[in-house]
Design a protein around this motif. Structure first.
Motif, PDB file in Angstrom:
ATOM      1  N   GLY A   1       0.604  -0.882   0.321  1.00  0.00           N
ATOM      2  CA  GLY A   1       0.331   0.517   0.190  1.00  0.00           C
ATOM      3  C   GLY A   1       0.834   1.674   0.367  1.00  0.00           C
ATOM      4  N   LEU A   2       1.609   1.074  -0.343  1.00  0.00           N
ATOM      5  CA  LEU A   2       2.680   2.361  -0.198  1.00  0.00           C
ATOM      6  C   LEU A   2       2.671   3.261  -1.007  1.00  0.00           C
ATOM      7  CD1 LEU A   2       6.161   1.038   1.308  1.00  0.00           C
ATOM      8  CD2 LEU A   2       4.599   2.176   2.155  1.00  0.00           C
ATOM      9  N   VAL A   3       2.581   4.912  -0.984  1.00  0.00           N
ATOM     10  CA  VAL A   3       2.379   5.008  -2.234  1.00  0.00           C
ATOM     11  C   VAL A   3       3.611   6.352  -1.990  1.00  0.00           C
ATOM     12  CG1 VAL A   3       0.148   5.221  -2.044  1.00  0.00           C
ATOM     13  CG2 VAL A   3       1.126   7.176  -0.530  1.00  0.00           C
ATOM     14  N   PRO A   4       3.457   7.242  -3.118  1.00  0.00           N
ATOM     15  CA  PRO A   4       4.608   8.097  -2.970  1.00  0.00           C
ATOM     16  C   PRO A   4       4.810   9.684  -2.131  1.00  0.00           C
ATOM     17  CG  PRO A   4       4.188   8.209  -5.327  1.00  0.00           C
ATOM     18  CD  PRO A   4       2.652   7.631  -4.803  1.00  0.00           C
TER      19      PRO A   4
ATOM     20  N   ASN B   1       6.930  -3.390  -7.985  1.00  0.00           N
ATOM     21  CA  ASN B   1       5.781  -2.149  -8.097  1.00  0.00           C
ATOM     22  C   ASN B   1       5.337  -1.261  -7.446  1.00  0.00           C
ATOM     23  OD1 ASN B   1       5.055  -4.408 -10.625  1.00  0.00           O
ATOM     24  ND2 ASN B   1       4.155  -5.609  -8.863  1.00  0.00           N
ATOM     25  N   ILE B   2       6.867  -1.430  -7.015  1.00  0.00           N
ATOM     26  CA  ILE B   2       6.947  -0.107  -5.429  1.00  0.00           C
ATOM     27  C   ILE B   2       7.293   1.450  -6.274  1.00  0.00           C
ATOM     28  CG2 ILE B   2       7.586   0.531  -2.981  1.00  0.00           C
ATOM     29  CD1 ILE B   2       8.032  -1.942  -2.570  1.00  0.00           C
ATOM     30  N   GLN B   3       6.176   2.059  -6.637  1.00  0.00           N
ATOM     31  CA  GLN B   3       6.711   3.890  -7.527  1.00  0.00           C
ATOM     32  C   GLN B   3       6.586   4.949  -6.591  1.00  0.00           C
ATOM     33  OE1 GLN B   3       7.891   2.676 -10.837  1.00  0.00           O
ATOM     34  NE2 GLN B   3       7.783   0.514  -9.947  1.00  0.00           N
ATOM     35  N   GLY B   4       8.132   4.958  -6.396  1.00  0.00           N
ATOM     36  CA  GLY B   4       8.023   6.951  -5.759  1.00  0.00           C
ATOM     37  C   GLY B   4       7.834   7.707  -7.107  1.00  0.00           C
TER      38      GLY B   4
ATOM     39  N   ASN C   1      10.883  -3.815 -10.497  1.00  0.00           N
ATOM     40  CA  ASN C   1       9.588  -3.215 -10.363  1.00  0.00           C
ATOM     41  C   ASN C   1       9.083  -2.059 -10.073  1.00  0.00           C
ATOM     42  OD1 ASN C   1       8.652  -2.125 -13.630  1.00  0.00           O
ATOM     43  ND2 ASN C   1       6.450  -2.764 -12.733  1.00  0.00           N
ATOM     44  N   CYS C   2      10.450  -1.167  -9.465  1.00  0.00           N
ATOM     45  CA  CYS C   2      10.738  -0.090  -8.562  1.00  0.00           C
ATOM     46  C   CYS C   2      11.286   1.077  -8.952  1.00  0.00           C
ATOM     47  CB  CYS C   2      11.120  -0.712  -7.359  1.00  0.00           C
ATOM     48  SG  CYS C   2       9.913  -2.454  -6.496  1.00  0.00           S
ATOM     49  N   SER C   3      10.457   2.062  -8.614  1.00  0.00           N
ATOM     50  CA  SER C   3      11.381   3.280  -8.348  1.00  0.00           C
ATOM     51  C   SER C   3      11.676   3.919  -7.998  1.00  0.00           C
ATOM     52  CB  SER C   3      11.295   2.883 -10.318  1.00  0.00           C
ATOM     53  OG  SER C   3       9.456   3.907 -10.384  1.00  0.00           O
ATOM     54  N   PHE C   4      12.548   5.228  -7.472  1.00  0.00           N
ATOM     55  CA  PHE C   4      11.868   6.166  -6.808  1.00  0.00           C
ATOM     56  C   PHE C   4      12.093   6.064  -4.873  1.00  0.00           C
ATOM     57  CE2 PHE C   4      11.321   8.065 -10.648  1.00  0.00           C
ATOM     58  CZ  PHE C   4      12.641   9.147 -11.181  1.00  0.00           C
ATOM     59  N   VAL C   5      12.919   4.673  -4.625  1.00  0.00           N
ATOM     60  CA  VAL C   5      12.631   3.460  -2.922  1.00  0.00           C
ATOM     61  C   VAL C   5      14.495   3.867  -2.924  1.00  0.00           C
ATOM     62  CG1 VAL C   5      12.570   1.589  -2.576  1.00  0.00           C
ATOM     63  CG2 VAL C   5      10.787   1.749  -4.458  1.00  0.00           C
ATOM     64  N   THR C   6      14.062   4.151  -1.285  1.00  0.00           N
ATOM     65  CA  THR C   6      15.430   4.431  -0.573  1.00  0.00           C
ATOM     66  C   THR C   6      15.338   3.409   0.262  1.00  0.00           C
ATOM     67  OG1 THR C   6      15.237   6.191  -1.525  1.00  0.00           O
ATOM     68  CG2 THR C   6      16.658   5.309   0.414  1.00  0.00           C
ATOM     69  N   LEU C   7      15.870   2.235   0.680  1.00  0.00           N
ATOM     70  CA  LEU C   7      16.604   1.946   1.597  1.00  0.00           C
ATOM     71  C   LEU C   7      17.582   2.321   2.465  1.00  0.00           C
ATOM     72  CD1 LEU C   7      16.705  -1.405  -0.017  1.00  0.00           C
ATOM     73  CD2 LEU C   7      14.565  -0.912   1.478  1.00  0.00           C
ATOM     74  N   ARG C   8      17.187   2.336   3.773  1.00  0.00           N
ATOM     75  CA  ARG C   8      18.188   2.450   4.951  1.00  0.00           C
ATOM     76  C   ARG C   8      18.176   2.652   6.045  1.00  0.00           C
ATOM     77  NH1 ARG C   8      16.435   9.476   4.016  1.00  0.00           N
ATOM     78  NH2 ARG C   8      14.429   8.377   6.003  1.00  0.00           N
TER      79      ARG C   8
ATOM     80  N   SER D   1      15.373  -6.352 -13.430  1.00  0.00           N
ATOM     81  CA  SER D   1      14.894  -4.890 -13.893  1.00  0.00           C
ATOM     82  C   SER D   1      13.201  -5.040 -14.006  1.00  0.00           C
ATOM     83  CB  SER D   1      15.754  -4.424 -15.813  1.00  0.00           C
ATOM     84  OG  SER D   1      15.352  -5.623 -15.765  1.00  0.00           O
ATOM     85  N   PRO D   2      12.530  -4.429 -14.831  1.00  0.00           N
ATOM     86  CA  PRO D   2      12.889  -2.617 -14.989  1.00  0.00           C
ATOM     87  C   PRO D   2      13.302  -1.964 -13.585  1.00  0.00           C
ATOM     88  CG  PRO D   2      10.807  -2.912 -15.628  1.00  0.00           C
ATOM     89  CD  PRO D   2      11.053  -4.217 -15.291  1.00  0.00           C
ATOM     90  N   SER D   3      13.642  -1.334 -13.106  1.00  0.00           N
ATOM     91  CA  SER D   3      13.952  -0.919 -11.586  1.00  0.00           C
ATOM     92  C   SER D   3      14.430   0.206 -11.978  1.00  0.00           C
ATOM     93  CB  SER D   3      14.619  -1.811 -10.806  1.00  0.00           C
ATOM     94  OG  SER D   3      13.275  -2.774 -10.287  1.00  0.00           O
ATOM     95  N   ASN D   4      14.561   1.848 -11.514  1.00  0.00           N
ATOM     96  CA  ASN D   4      15.621   2.825 -11.286  1.00  0.00           C
ATOM     97  C   ASN D   4      15.035   3.249 -10.132  1.00  0.00           C
ATOM     98  OD1 ASN D   4      13.294   4.436 -12.163  1.00  0.00           O
ATOM     99  ND2 ASN D   4      13.581   3.356 -14.297  1.00  0.00           N
TER     100      ASN D   4
END
Length: 131
Positions: free
Chosen positions: A48-51, A69-72, A102-109, A126-129
């Motif tokens: 359920g994560l959203v930008p 499929n997590i898209q920020g 298939n994820c983009s604009f995700v930060t792990l820390r 891919s596709p992930s960026n």
């Protein structure tokens, strides 16, 4: 004739008010928020994560971390973080410890990734960026 106009205005105002309330509800239901997860709840929160969201994993031992499929966005990254380095994602024989698809604009820390020599610690497919 005056009474009809008054009733029409009252109905119009009521309709405008309802539309405004609906718009406000829709806006607030999609706004970014902070979530705190435990080892028993983290998987259900991932979908359920959203930008702009931040998911904080409480200290503890976590299994497989599938990110799919997590898209920020560039302006609103999704952050998945540990409350401290005591949030440990442990490897399992079934899969990569952290798998990103298939994820983009995700930060792990602030997570400890312990692959335990099973598979890859973190695997990005891919596709992930913009990770």
């Amino acid at each position: 004739n005056n009474k009809k106009k008054t009733k029409l205005i009252d109905r119009s105002e009521a309709l405008s008010c309802c539309v405004l309330m609906l718009v406000l509800f829709l806006l607030t239901s999609t706004l970014a928020s902070d979530h705190t997860a435990t080892p028993s709840t983290y998987r259900s929160l991932l979908t359920g994560l959203v930008p702009g969201d931040t998911l904080t994993l409480s200290d503890g031992s976590y299994g497989y971390l599938p990110l799919s499929n997590i898209q920020g966005t560039a302006a609103q990254r999704i952050v998945i973080q540990g409350a401290s380095l005591n949030a440990v994602v442990n490897g399992q024989s079934c899969c990569n410890t952290v798998e990103i698809r298939n994820c983009s604009f995700v930060t792990l820390r602030q997570l400890t990734i312990a692959s335990l020599n099973f598979n890859d610690g973190i695997k990005v497919q891919s596709p992930s960026n913009d990770l």
